[in-house]
Design an enzyme around this catalytic site. Structure first.
Site, short mmCIF file in Angstrom:
data_model
loop_
_atom_site.label_atom_id
_atom_site.label_comp_id
_atom_site.label_asym_id
_atom_site.label_seq_id
_atom_site.Cartn_x
_atom_site.Cartn_y
_atom_site.Cartn_z
N ASN A 1 -19.31 3.10 -6.52
CA ASN A 1 -18.87 2.06 -7.46
C ASN A 1 -19.26 0.65 -7.03
O ASN A 1 -19.81 -0.12 -7.82
CB ASN A 1 -17.35 2.17 -7.65
N LYS B 1 0.87 -1.19 0.00
CA LYS B 1 0.00 0.00 0.00
C LYS B 1 0.89 1.23 0.00
O LYS B 1 2.01 1.18 0.53
CB LYS B 1 -0.89 0.01 1.25
N GLY C 1 -24.70 2.74 0.79
CA GLY C 1 -23.79 3.30 -0.21
C GLY C 1 -24.39 3.10 -1.58
O GLY C 1 -25.15 2.14 -1.81
P1 NAD Z 1 -17.59 5.45 -3.60
O1 NAD Z 1 -16.88 6.67 -3.12
O2 NAD Z 1 -17.77 5.23 -5.07
O3 NAD Z 1 -19.06 5.37 -2.93
C1 NAD Z 1 -19.26 5.51 -1.55
C2 NAD Z 1 -20.76 5.55 -1.30
O4 NAD Z 1 -20.96 5.53 0.13
C3 NAD Z 1 -21.45 6.80 -1.82
O5 NAD Z 1 -22.71 6.45 -2.34
C4 NAD Z 1 -21.64 7.66 -0.57
O6 NAD Z 1 -22.75 8.52 -0.66
C5 NAD Z 1 -21.90 6.57 0.46
N1 NAD Z 1 -21.67 7.00 1.84
C6 NAD Z 1 -20.62 7.67 2.34
N2 NAD Z 1 -20.81 7.90 3.67
C7 NAD Z 1 -22.01 7.34 3.98
C8 NAD Z 1 -22.77 7.23 5.17
N3 NAD Z 1 -22.32 7.74 6.32
N4 NAD Z 1 -23.96 6.59 5.13
C9 NAD Z 1 -24.43 6.07 3.97
N5 NAD Z 1 -23.74 6.14 2.82
C10 NAD Z 1 -22.56 6.76 2.82
O7 NAD Z 1 -16.80 4.23 -2.94
P2 NAD Z 1 -16.67 2.73 -3.44
O8 NAD Z 1 -15.54 2.62 -4.39
O9 NAD Z 1 -18.01 2.22 -3.83
O10 NAD Z 1 -16.19 2.01 -2.09
C11 NAD Z 1 -17.08 1.71 -1.04
C12 NAD Z 1 -16.37 0.83 -0.03
O11 NAD Z 1 -15.87 -0.35 -0.68
C13 NAD Z 1 -15.15 1.45 0.67
O12 NAD Z 1 -15.07 0.92 1.96
C14 NAD Z 1 -13.98 0.91 -0.18
O13 NAD Z 1 -12.77 0.89 0.56
C15 NAD Z 1 -14.48 -0.48 -0.46
N6 NAD Z 1 -13.85 -1.13 -1.63
C16 NAD Z 1 -13.94 -0.57 -2.87
C17 NAD Z 1 -13.38 -1.22 -3.97
C18 NAD Z 1 -13.52 -0.68 -5.36
O14 NAD Z 1 -13.10 -1.37 -6.31
N7 NAD Z 1 -14.11 0.49 -5.56
C19 NAD Z 1 -12.68 -2.43 -3.78
C20 NAD Z 1 -12.61 -2.98 -2.49
C21 NAD Z 1 -13.20 -2.31 -1.44
#
Ligand code: NAD
Length: 428
Positions: free
Chosen positions: A222, A107, A219
């Site tokens: 993505n 990381k 959420g």
């Molecule tokens: P993103 O930024 O695209 O979306 C985050 C979503 O969470 C948004 O809809 C936002 O409005 C919502 N959100 C934020 N705070 C909130 C709250 N307090 N209550 C309700 N909703 C809330 O992020 P992402 O890429 O979808 O990632 C989401 C999670 O998945 C994170 O923990 C990330 O580390 C994990 N993750 C993502 C990936 C990836 O490929 N994108 C891979 C592994 C893990």
């Protein structure tokens, strides 16, 4: 980010220590695996747009590379700390091991806030980051990727700098690149689809027909968008989604008991995954408080937003109907909530298994770049499905046969695989 008294690295080490004890690992293996193999801390001096100079702090941790090159993203964040980077690097080692891809864990990060930096200044940080780590990274050593506040554009600048330094074309040096510039088809869908591949397998084991199930999502970014899309395509009924509203500085739950239509909801969602509350109301959604998603009478909960959402306060509010929690987010559940979940016999698909589709597809991107030949989207997703399905069943079989909690089973498989690779190499 490490805030207040919460230290993610201490938590990662505690989790490791508990499983090391269960597995009876010898002291040398424990000493090796509870810290990074290598850490690089460095300064990145940048000439700013106004002519002044500013020095940014950068890090790269390579937790373990016994199973293959280290792999993990680079975060840009004003509160980045070395302990956050250390913890995330360790979790990447377990994530790549649990899905059995030939990579280790790494990381990186830079203490900076991209909101206050021009694109030129961000480019200088990216290039400076690569210059500092160039001798220790590469397609066969350590393969970075995007993370919080870094994108495909940042990855291309980093790749360009790496190729200038080495004098070769090395698209496999970094993943998360845009399509047409070395990116893989299917990467956008990979994490969310991966979550649902594991849910599908869990339902099969429980003899539950997915078309008769309901789910609540937290959420709508993505991960959650693609998870909801595939879940509803498979016939499941998504009844609500909770997401953040930056105007109100709080979250709302958007509910449609008859079932959310993906195309409709995405049409009123911005690029940050924020749903337009007024348009949602016009389209007949019930608007509930942000926490309401966890209280719904559903079969499946998909926390896919941020960490620490299923905790001692919220876990008791879960409805009796909940059978599966599929953790799309990293760290959504606290150890206190785990105890409640165990006592209620809810089946958890833990984060580093459920959301491993992203890193698995990044691995596919690297493979395609190294051979300079790209697969179709169908081929990528079919390979992803196979990997996630196999990984899910390995963990589920261990959990059932040894009667251990799913999270513990996933850790046991991942840590044993890494420990074995270290032993085979004669490290410990
Ligand atoms: P993103 O930024 O695209 O979306 C985050 C979503 O969470 C948004 O809809 C936002 O409005 C919502 N959100 C934020 N705070 C909130 C709250 N307090 N209550 C309700 N909703 C809330 O992020 P992402 O890429 O979808 O990632 C989401 C999670 O998945 C994170 O923990 C990330 O580390 C994990 N993750 C993502 C990936 C990836 O490929 N994108 C891979 C592994 C893990």
């Amino acid at each position: 980010m490490a805030t207040g008294s919460f230290n993610p690295f201490q938590m990662a080490q505690q989790q490791f220590d508990q499983v090391a004890e269960k597995l009876g690992l010898d002291q040398a293996t424990r000493d090796l695996l509870r810290n990074s193999n290598r850490e690089i801390h460095f300064n990145i001096p940048v000439r700013m747009d106004d002519g002044s100079y500013k020095v940014f702090r950068g890090f790269r941790c390579q937790h373990n590379d016994a199973r293959g090159p280290a792999k993990g993203g680079i975060r840009f964040h004003p509160h980045e700390t070395i302990d956050t980077v250390r913890a995330l690097a360790m979790w990447m080692t377990w994530k790549t091991a649990v899905v059995d891809i030939p990579l280790g864990g790494g990381k990186g990060g830079v203490v900076c806030d991209p909101h206050n930096l021009s694109m030129r200044e961000q480019e200088q940080i990216c290039r400076g980051w690569v210059r500092a780590v160039a001798p220790l990274v590469g397609p066969l050593q350590d393969v970075p990727a995007p993370d919080v506040m870094t994108t495909g554009q940042h990855m291309i600048w980093m790749l360009d700098e790496y190729e200038k330094i080495t004098g070769i074309k090395a698209p496999g040096f970094i993943t998360g690149k845009p399509l047409g510039a070395g990116g893989s088809l299917g990467r956008k869908e990979a994490t969310g689809f991966g979550v649902i591949y594991t849910v599908r397998e869990a339902l099969k084991e429980m003899n539950i027909d997915i078309t008769k199930t309901t789910a609540a999502f937290q959420g709508f970014g993505n991960v959650s968008q693609h998870a909801l899309k595939l879940y509803t395509e498979l016939g499941g009924t998504a009844i609500c989604v909770s997401c953040w509203n930056h105007h109100e500085q709080k979250s709302f739950t958007y509910k449609k008991a008859s079932g959310i239509k993906f195309d409709e909801l995405i049409s009123i969602t911005d690029r940050f995954g924020e749903i337009d509350v007024n348009k949602a109301r016009e389209l007949g959604y019930e608007i509930l408080p942000g926490e309401a998603w966890i209280e719904q009478e559903v079969d499946i909960l998909v926390p896919a937003a941020i960490e620490n959402q299923i905790n001692a306060e919220t876990a008791p509010k879960m409805a009796k109907s909940v059978k599966i929690i599929a953790e799309g987010a990293n760290g959504p559940t606290t150890p206190e909530a785990d105890e409640i979940i165990k006592s209620r016999n809810i089946w958890v698909i833990p984060d580093f298994l459920a959301n491993a589709g992203g890193v698995t597809c990044s691995y596919f991107e690297q493979v395609q770049c190294n051979m300079n030949y790209f697969w179709s989207k169908e081929e990528v997703l079919e390979k992803l499905d196979r990997k996630m399905t196999e990984a899910y069943h390995a963990v589920s079989n261990l959990a059932r046969s040894r009667n251990v909690y799913m999270r513990d089973a996933a850790y046991m498989i991942a840590i044993s695989r890494v420990a074995e690779a270290c032993k085979l190499r004669g490290w410990v």
